[in-house]
Design an enzyme around this catalytic site. Structure first.
Site, mmCIF file in Angstrom:
data_model
loop_
_atom_site.group_PDB
_atom_site.id
_atom_site.type_symbol
_atom_site.label_atom_id
_atom_site.label_comp_id
_atom_site.label_asym_id
_atom_site.label_seq_id
_atom_site.Cartn_x
_atom_site.Cartn_y
_atom_site.Cartn_z
ATOM 1 N N ARG A 162 25.542 38.953 35.175
ATOM 2 C CA ARG A 162 26.097 40.173 34.562
ATOM 3 C C ARG A 162 25.038 40.842 33.685
ATOM 4 N NH1 ARG A 162 28.450 38.422 37.648
ATOM 5 N NH2 ARG A 162 30.598 37.711 37.775
ATOM 6 N N SER A 232 37.141 40.345 32.815
ATOM 7 C CA SER A 232 36.740 39.177 32.012
ATOM 8 C C SER A 232 36.140 39.655 30.693
ATOM 9 C CB SER A 232 35.684 38.364 32.749
ATOM 10 O OG SER A 232 36.196 37.960 33.989
ATOM 11 N N GLU A 327 31.363 39.772 27.621
ATOM 12 C CA GLU A 327 30.900 40.523 28.798
ATOM 13 C C GLU A 327 31.184 42.013 28.559
ATOM 14 O OE1 GLU A 327 32.004 38.877 32.646
ATOM 15 O OE2 GLU A 327 32.009 40.888 33.512
HETATM 16 C C1 LIG Z 1 40.690 44.322 36.215
HETATM 17 C C2 LIG Z 1 39.193 44.195 36.168
HETATM 18 C C3 LIG Z 1 38.559 43.261 36.957
HETATM 19 C C4 LIG Z 1 37.165 43.125 36.919
HETATM 20 N N1 LIG Z 1 36.563 42.194 37.727
HETATM 21 C C5 LIG Z 1 35.225 42.061 37.722
HETATM 22 C C6 LIG Z 1 34.584 41.097 38.563
HETATM 23 O O1 LIG Z 1 35.217 40.395 39.338
HETATM 24 N N2 LIG Z 1 33.234 41.002 38.508
HETATM 25 C C7 LIG Z 1 32.482 41.787 37.669
HETATM 26 O O2 LIG Z 1 31.249 41.642 37.651
HETATM 27 N N3 LIG Z 1 33.064 42.708 36.856
HETATM 28 C C8 LIG Z 1 34.399 42.860 36.872
HETATM 29 N N4 LIG Z 1 35.006 43.791 36.036
HETATM 30 C C9 LIG Z 1 34.181 44.586 35.115
HETATM 31 C C10 LIG Z 1 33.792 45.985 35.651
HETATM 32 O O3 LIG Z 1 34.577 46.335 36.754
HETATM 33 C C11 LIG Z 1 32.319 46.038 36.063
HETATM 34 O O4 LIG Z 1 31.479 45.695 34.969
HETATM 35 C C12 LIG Z 1 31.913 47.441 36.567
HETATM 36 O O5 LIG Z 1 30.596 47.403 37.078
HETATM 37 C C13 LIG Z 1 31.962 48.521 35.508
HETATM 38 O O6 LIG Z 1 31.828 49.769 36.176
HETATM 39 P P1 LIG Z 1 32.163 51.134 35.462
HETATM 40 O O7 LIG Z 1 31.795 52.220 36.400
HETATM 41 O O8 LIG Z 1 33.547 51.143 34.974
HETATM 42 O O9 LIG Z 1 31.122 51.080 34.253
HETATM 43 P P2 LIG Z 1 31.341 51.449 32.714
HETATM 44 O O10 LIG Z 1 32.280 50.465 32.103
HETATM 45 O O11 LIG Z 1 31.670 52.881 32.579
HETATM 46 O O12 LIG Z 1 29.870 51.180 32.165
HETATM 47 C C14 LIG Z 1 29.322 49.868 32.123
HETATM 48 C C15 LIG Z 1 27.867 49.944 31.618
HETATM 49 O O13 LIG Z 1 27.059 50.633 32.554
HETATM 50 C C16 LIG Z 1 26.439 51.770 31.954
HETATM 51 N N5 LIG Z 1 26.370 52.813 32.989
HETATM 52 C C17 LIG Z 1 27.401 53.306 33.726
HETATM 53 N N6 LIG Z 1 26.945 54.197 34.630
HETATM 54 C C18 LIG Z 1 25.597 54.273 34.459
HETATM 55 C C19 LIG Z 1 24.540 55.015 35.080
HETATM 56 N N7 LIG Z 1 24.782 55.863 36.093
HETATM 57 N N8 LIG Z 1 23.278 54.836 34.644
HETATM 58 C C20 LIG Z 1 23.005 53.979 33.624
HETATM 59 N N9 LIG Z 1 23.952 53.256 32.990
HETATM 60 C C21 LIG Z 1 25.227 53.402 33.398
HETATM 61 C C22 LIG Z 1 27.323 52.120 30.783
HETATM 62 O O14 LIG Z 1 26.613 52.850 29.784
HETATM 63 C C23 LIG Z 1 27.719 50.733 30.318
HETATM 64 O O15 LIG Z 1 26.691 50.167 29.566
HETATM 65 C C24 LIG Z 1 36.398 43.957 36.072
HETATM 66 C C25 LIG Z 1 37.042 44.926 35.275
HETATM 67 C C26 LIG Z 1 38.429 45.052 35.335
HETATM 68 C C27 LIG Z 1 39.092 46.104 34.483
#
Ligand SMILES: Cc1cc2nc3c(=O)[nH]c(=O)nc-3n(C[C@H](O)[C@H](O)[C@H](O)COP(=O)(O)OP(=O)(O)OC[C@H]3O[C@@H](n4cnc5c(N)ncnc54)[C@H](O)[C@@H]3O)c2cc1C
Length: 331
Positions: A162, A232, A327
């Site tokens: 991660r 998580s 995380e």
């Molecule tokens: C129900 C649920 C289940 C999940 N299961 C998993 C799982 O199984 N495995 C897992 O790894 N994660 C899981 N996650 C966590 C999450 O889905 C991941 O971390 C996902 O990658 C976040 O994507 P996001 O677009 O919402 O990013 P955001 O939450 O909007 O951003 C995350 C980070 O990335 C940065 N960021 C976003 N876009 C960009 C860009 N274009 N350029 C530079 N930086 C950027 C943001 O500034 C921030 O630091 C889960 C979350 C939920 C709610």
């Protein structure tokens, strides 16, 4: 390009925190992104995807930038592989569905993870024995210091659990604009994690695997459309062998996994054993089906979530001596 002022972030974070941002902007091209970075150069900025790995701890006094670039295209094809470049704003699960329809292997185990493609590289998302880094060949970004496009190889992204360079010295420096994945035309299976194999035929297609992963996830994790959470909340700790041995002598049933850099212990097990099941603070609660997840039962405030997270960390520390790392990113 769309710029809004004083907007509610409620629809932009899966924890459903009712906070606001001074500005929210959506860009449809790298040129527009460059313009925004020039125009708002004097205020803090945050690049966001679906806000599914964030906890907004307060109103955001700056500009939040979201990519509306959401296309994918094949950029290279060999006998065995296809390279697909996916833009940062494409929802990862939509990309995976398309790849499964094309019968390409590589990302199917990551089905149903919320979020967009850009963040999948930042977070090096992982599930069922696969991480995004296993399929990423390179990442295209805009360097905010020079406003020039650049390409980072897989090695330059320094992916970890991660983790990536984008969460360390490069935080805020690169805006990811697209990610190129290397997908296999031939079956490459990762089915030994959890009960995935049991749910599948002998030679499953990417879509079979995707459907099985979705079914399993739906039985364990809250649905983003129904319950606020950020998945998580804590990482699984990787500890020294002596620390694991000490815990094992007291708790012989403790699950553990040998890694190259130590012993990984499931944080969910630690949280449960530390007696955190059912714990709550205001409307924030430990999720009954997966203690690694904190859920918003309706009106949880950032303080409720932070207080509960801290209590969990304290109880786990007391029980095991291990300090759980978050995380979820606090903003
Ligand atoms: C129900 C649920 C289940 C999940 N299961 C998993 C799982 O199984 N495995 C897992 O790894 N994660 C899981 N996650 C966590 C999450 O889905 C991941 O971390 C996902 O990658 C976040 O994507 P996001 O677009 O919402 O990013 P955001 O939450 O909007 O951003 C995350 C980070 O990335 C940065 N960021 C976003 N876009 C960009 C860009 N274009 N350029 C530079 N930086 C950027 C943001 O500034 C921030 O630091 C889960 C979350 C939920 C709610």
């Amino acid at each position: 390009m769309q710029i809004q002022e004083n907007i509610s972030l409620l629809p932009h974070n899966t924890f459903l925190m009712d906070v606001s941002a001074r500005y929210w902007a959506e860009y449809g091209s790298v040129e527009e992104l460059r313009d925004l970075l020039r125009r708002f150069a004097d205020m803090p900025n945050l690049f966001i995807g679906q806000g599914s790995n964030l906890l907004f701890t307060k109103d955001y006094d700056g500009i939040i930038l979201h990519s509306a670039m959401a296309r994918a295209r094949a950029v290279k094809e060999t006998r065995d592989e296809v390279h697909i470049e996916a833009q940062s704003g494409l929802v990862l699960d939509q990309l995976i569905e398309q790849l499964c329809d094309m019968n390409l292997y590589g990302l199917e185990n990551l089905s149903h993870i919320p979020g967009e493609t850009g963040a999948a590289a930042v977070q090096n998302v992982g599930a069922y024995g696969v991480e995004a880094k296993d399929a990423i060949s390179e990442v295209q970004a805009l360097d905010t210091t020079t406003l020039q496009p650049c390409t980072l190889t897989n090695a330059a992204c320094r992916f970890g659990y991660r983790d990536s360079v984008f969460k360390h010295e490069a935080t805020g420096r690169y805006v990811i604009t697209s990610v190129t994945f290397r997908l296999s035309k031939k079956p490459v299976y990762h089915l030994d994690y959890g009960n995935l194999r049991d749910a599948l035929p002998a030679t499953p297609s990417p879509t079979d695997i995707r459907n099985a992963v979705i079914r399993i996830r739906q039985s364990k994790l809250p649905e983003v459309s129904q319950t606020g959470s950020a998945g998580s909340f804590f990482k699984n700790p990787v500890v020294a062998e002596e620390t694991a041995d000490k815990l094992l002598s007291k708790h012989p049933a403790m699950p553990y996994y040998k890694q190259t850099d130590g012993i990984k212990i499931p944080a969910a097990w630690l949280i449960e054993q530390a007696g955190c099941k059912g714990m709550k603070s205001g409307d924030a609660e430990v999720y009954e089906h997966q203690p690694l997840v904190i859920v918003n039962r309706g009106n949880a405030t950032p303080e409720d979530v932070m207080t509960l997270a801290q209590s969990i960390q304290e109880k786990v520390k007391e029980f095991s001596g291990i300090e759980l790392q978050r995380e979820v990113i606090y903003i």
